[in-house]
Design a protein around this motif. Structure first.
Motif, short mmCIF file in Angstrom:
data_model
loop_
_atom_site.label_atom_id
_atom_site.label_comp_id
_atom_site.label_asym_id
_atom_site.label_seq_id
_atom_site.Cartn_x
_atom_site.Cartn_y
_atom_site.Cartn_z
N UNK A 1 0.81 -1.22 0.00
CA UNK A 1 0.00 0.00 0.00
C UNK A 1 0.84 1.27 0.00
N UNK A 2 2.15 1.16 0.15
CA UNK A 2 2.96 2.36 0.12
C UNK A 2 4.16 2.23 -0.83
N UNK B 1 3.90 2.17 -4.66
CA UNK B 1 3.64 3.37 -5.46
C UNK B 1 4.90 4.02 -6.02
N UNK C 1 -3.29 9.03 -12.24
CA UNK C 1 -4.56 9.28 -11.55
C UNK C 1 -4.63 8.49 -10.25
N UNK C 2 -4.19 7.23 -10.31
CA UNK C 2 -4.22 6.38 -9.11
C UNK C 2 -3.30 6.92 -8.03
N UNK D 1 -4.96 9.75 -6.37
CA UNK D 1 -6.00 9.26 -5.46
C UNK D 1 -5.42 8.77 -4.15
N UNK D 2 -4.32 8.04 -4.25
CA UNK D 2 -3.67 7.51 -3.04
C UNK D 2 -3.12 8.64 -2.19
N UNK D 3 -2.60 9.68 -2.83
CA UNK D 3 -2.04 10.80 -2.08
C UNK D 3 -0.58 11.03 -2.40
N UNK E 1 0.83 13.67 -4.96
CA UNK E 1 0.89 15.10 -4.69
C UNK E 1 2.28 15.54 -4.24
N UNK E 2 3.17 14.55 -4.02
CA UNK E 2 4.52 14.87 -3.59
C UNK E 2 5.42 15.13 -4.77
#
Lengths: 265, 269
Positions: free
Chosen positions: A119-120, A123, A167-168, A171-173, A176-177
């Motif tokens: 989950x991290x 990405x 896009x995914x 969505x995950x966040x 934005x970094x």
């Protein structure tokens, strides 16, 4: 609850995968020139099957499951999606428990590390594969040069894989970094796995357990099929125990690795 | 204890003071967002003075909460904590070994990158009970917010969840994932006083931010009931954390019956 076991305990990991008929068929993105499968989640799933001694057939496919996820399995006509649910389902069907030797606290830790990877860390690695190193992607695919051109056209179109990944990530966040922050996050996660692993042969100790399939799925792909990644170099230069861990897991559960990669066209 | 209560009462912007911008309080708790509760708990654990402030304006990365410190905006609760650790020379993890720090990080990832979505689903997408938590000046404002929730907030959350991946699951599967994650937290916590042992560490702010917020302001949710029935050690843990770092919790909640917008703004500092 079925007590069926697919194979005897003497079955070697490499003979779990068959090209003939099997009760379990794994559908996933196919083989690459450097790995038995392109996707980390497919490698996780196949590694689990080999650890559990379950016979399976692997079909490279671009077709997604009904939830839009890949890989998925068909077991005796039934479709099961999402690798975590597939593992839970097969554990029940084949009475497998790769975590039987772990304490309650250790089981908690292994769920946490699975989440960290899937989950991290997943990405930044996906970001490097599909965004930063996108132009090198076709180099590891067993395609003719025409098919490579078509692949690039399809994946970089507005509806293609590349924009889906962006896009995914948003969505995950993590999307934005900044690029540097994304790498910092990856390095922190990788260093943590290495620090927890320490001198142990497997993540949770001297015996392999379910979470090793998750770790190897992602970091195995990174070390053997993404040698030009910045994150690969980071692991190679700073986390030698993670390098030897991947080699150990591959030797034990994938002695046929080189026989299972795709041939160059 | 008293220094933690003073941090809340300061009404002036003082040089060096930190302002924490968030979505404000509710009838049942000092924050609406788990990331905000995590951040404020960390500030109380490190005795760093701060002032909470209500805002609806999003900063550049679109993440709430964010802080303003000496004229600088810092976003993302984890980056904020890193920044403040450096500025104030704090390290709640100093006593942990590298392997223990790794375990703590893995549970932070479990909570913030996985469990969080299952709790957000229960809070926003399963029913309308979230509306009972927030004070509105009148029935029209409630209606307006309800429309905003249906037209913007919920679709945005669904889109984010689909991007993250968890949104493709059925409701039953999402709740199953929540159960597994909460079970892992409870199993690792065991009978320890704090998450990593006998001393508090940074991850306690994370666990309390999410599990605490759910327990005290979302007690009717499936997961809150699951924790209450199956993990008494986790219930005892959040109670302990609340007593230790939030003895003023009840005082900070918006009083029942508050409807005036001005009153609510004032409540938020």
């Amino acid at each position: 609850m079925s007590n069926e076991t697919a194979v005897s305990e003497q079955t070697s990991p490499s003979s779990c995968q068959t090209d003939g008929a099997a009760d379990v068929t794994v559908y996933g993105l196919g083989r690459s020139l450097v790995a038995p499968c392109f996707s980390p989640f497919t490698l996780k799933l196949q590694t689990y099957l080999r650890m559990a001694g379950i016979k399976y057939k692997f079909e490279g496919s671009l077709k997604m499951s009904s939830k839009g996820k890949i890989p998925y399995i068909i077991h005796k006509g039934k479709q099961v999606e999402d690798t975590s649910f597939i593992v839970e389902y097969l554990n029940k069907e084949y009475s497998v428990d790769l975590n039987a030797h772990l304490s309650l606290s250790e089981k908690g830790i292994s769920v946490a590390f699975q989440r960290l990877i899937e989950e991290n860390l997943n990405w930044p690695l996906t970001y490097e594969r599909w965004i930063l190193k996108y132009n090198n992607l076709v180099d590891i695919l067993p395609f003719t040069s025409f098919k490579k051109k078509m692949f690039k056209l399809a994946t970089s179109s507005p509806f293609g894989m590349k924009s889906k990944v962006q896009a995914n990530m948003h969505g995950h966040g993590i999307g934005r970094h900044s690029k540097e922050d994304i790498f910092k996050i990856a390095e922190k996660d990788l260093t943590s796995i290495s620090n927890f692993l320490g001198d142990k042969p497997f993540l949770m100790g001297s015996k392999p357990s379910q979470v090793d399939a998750s770790i190897f799925g992602h970091i195995g792909i990174l070390m053997f099929a993404a040698t030009d990644f910045r994150t690969h170099r980071f692991v190679k230069d700073n986390l030698p125990n993670l390098v030897t861990y991947c080699e150990r897991v591959r030797e034990r559960f994938w002695p046929d690795w080189n026989d299972r990669v795709a041939e160059n066209i | 204890m008293s220094s933690k209560m003073e941090a809340q009462s300061s009404g002036n912007v003082v040089q060096g003071e930190i302002t924490v911008f968030g979505f404000g309080k509710s009838f049942l708790g000092p924050c609406l967002s788990p990331f905000n509760l995590k951040l404020q708990t960390y500030l109380r654990m490190t005795d760093i003075k701060y002032k909470p402030w209500f805002t609806t304006k999003m900063p550049s990365k679109g993440k709430i909460p964010y802080i303003e410190h000496n004229g600088k905006i810092v976003e993302d609760s984890s980056f904020i904590i890193q920044h403040l650790n450096s500025e104030y020379k704090k390290d709640l993890n100093a006593h942990l070994t590298p392997a223990e720090k790794a375990i703590a990080l893995s549970f932070q990832r479990l909570v913030e990158d996985n469990l969080y979505w299952t709790l957000a689903y229960q809070r926003w997408l399963m029913d309308d009970s979230i509306l009972d938590l927030i004070p509105f000046p009148n029935r029209f404002a409630t209606k307006l917010f309800s429309w905003y929730t249906s037209l913007k907030l919920r679709p945005d959350l669904r889109k984010n969840m689909r991007g993250q991946g968890i949104g493709r699951h059925s409701e039953e599967e999402i709740l199953k994932i929540a159960k597994l994650d909460l079970g892992a937290i409870a199993d690792f916590l065991g009978e320890k006083e704090f998450f990593m042992g006998s001393q508090p560490s940074e991850v306690d702010a994370v666990i309390f931010g999410f599990v605490g917020l759910m327990t005290f302001t979302g007690s009717n949710s499936v997961s809150a009931k699951d924790v209450k029935e199956n993990h008494p050690n986790l219930v005892a843990y959040v109670e302990r954390m609340k007593q230790l770092y939030w003895p003023d919790w009840d005082k900070l909640c918006i009083p029942e019956g508050t409807t005036s917008w001005d009153e609510m703004q004032q409540q938020c500092g």
